[in-house]
Design an enzyme around this catalytic site. Sequence first.
Site, short mmCIF file in Angstrom:
data_model
loop_
_atom_site.label_atom_id
_atom_site.label_comp_id
_atom_site.label_asym_id
_atom_site.label_seq_id
_atom_site.Cartn_x
_atom_site.Cartn_y
_atom_site.Cartn_z
N TYR A 7 38.72 7.57 -1.12
CA TYR A 7 37.72 7.20 -0.10
C TYR A 7 36.47 6.59 -0.73
CZ TYR A 7 40.20 9.29 3.87
OH TYR A 7 41.11 9.55 4.88
N ASN A 21 40.74 14.09 12.08
CA ASN A 21 41.38 13.22 13.07
C ASN A 21 42.87 12.98 12.77
OD1 ASN A 21 41.04 11.54 10.90
ND2 ASN A 21 39.96 9.92 12.00
N GLU A 49 46.27 1.06 -1.36
CA GLU A 49 46.43 2.47 -0.98
C GLU A 49 47.85 2.96 -1.28
OE1 GLU A 49 42.95 2.88 2.43
OE2 GLU A 49 45.04 2.97 3.07
N LYS A 86 46.80 14.44 7.85
CA LYS A 86 45.66 15.15 7.25
C LYS A 86 45.78 16.68 7.36
CE LYS A 86 42.50 11.25 7.89
NZ LYS A 86 41.13 10.86 8.29
N HIS A 121 45.44 9.08 8.78
CA HIS A 121 44.77 7.91 8.22
C HIS A 121 45.80 6.79 8.15
CE1 HIS A 121 42.61 5.25 5.44
NE2 HIS A 121 43.78 5.11 4.84
P1 CMP Z 1 39.98 7.59 8.08
O1 CMP Z 1 40.75 6.59 8.89
O2 CMP Z 1 40.77 8.43 7.15
O3 CMP Z 1 38.83 6.84 7.26
C1 CMP Z 1 37.61 7.47 6.90
C2 CMP Z 1 37.48 8.84 7.47
O4 CMP Z 1 36.18 9.39 7.46
C3 CMP Z 1 37.85 8.81 8.94
O5 CMP Z 1 39.23 8.56 9.11
C4 CMP Z 1 37.35 10.17 9.39
O6 CMP Z 1 38.28 11.19 9.09
C5 CMP Z 1 36.13 10.40 8.49
N1 CMP Z 1 34.87 10.35 9.22
C6 CMP Z 1 34.05 11.40 9.37
N2 CMP Z 1 32.97 11.05 10.06
C7 CMP Z 1 33.08 9.74 10.34
C8 CMP Z 1 32.25 8.82 11.04
N3 CMP Z 1 31.09 9.16 11.58
N4 CMP Z 1 32.70 7.55 11.16
C9 CMP Z 1 33.89 7.18 10.60
N5 CMP Z 1 34.70 8.03 9.92
C10 CMP Z 1 34.31 9.31 9.81
#
Ligand code: CMP
Length: 140
Positions: free
Chosen positions: A51, A114, A128, A11, A117
Amino acid sequence: MPLEQTLSIIKPDATRRNITGEIIARLEKAGLRVVAQRRMLLSTAQAEAFYNVHKARPFFRNLVEFMTSGPVVVQVLEGENAIAKNREVMGATDPSKADAGTIRKDFAESIEANSVHGSDAPETAKNEIRFFFSDLDICG
Ligand code: CMP
């Protein structure tokens, strides 16, 4: 155990800090092989479509904004049990809840930023991967 493929995204928080190599090394050490890879800047429409499953969630707009804030590296990872293995190496979505030694524990800045993904199930992985890559792009 049969070979599996999964979609991985490094990311914008990680490309900004120039730590894509450190993250890829973690994936490779876990036995995952990068069989396709592209660095790209997602458009708003692409991030929204990718998403789409989170469309109704309160964090959706911020997530789309974050995912378009800088380059990402999209990858197809291949290996035995690749979907579960990648999720294990990534750690929990919320880095404060991630196990020690995982990518998110060591590199993530927040639950949103984070660092990585990974697909969560075989059907999701297939969709995906198809979102970003054609068969011609993938070389195992
Ligand atoms: P990802 O695994 O890419 O899938 C959805 C993304 O939403 C997650 O990682 C985070 O980067 C983002 N995200 C932001 N806030 C939240 C939250 N409260 N709970 C889950 N995902 C979140």
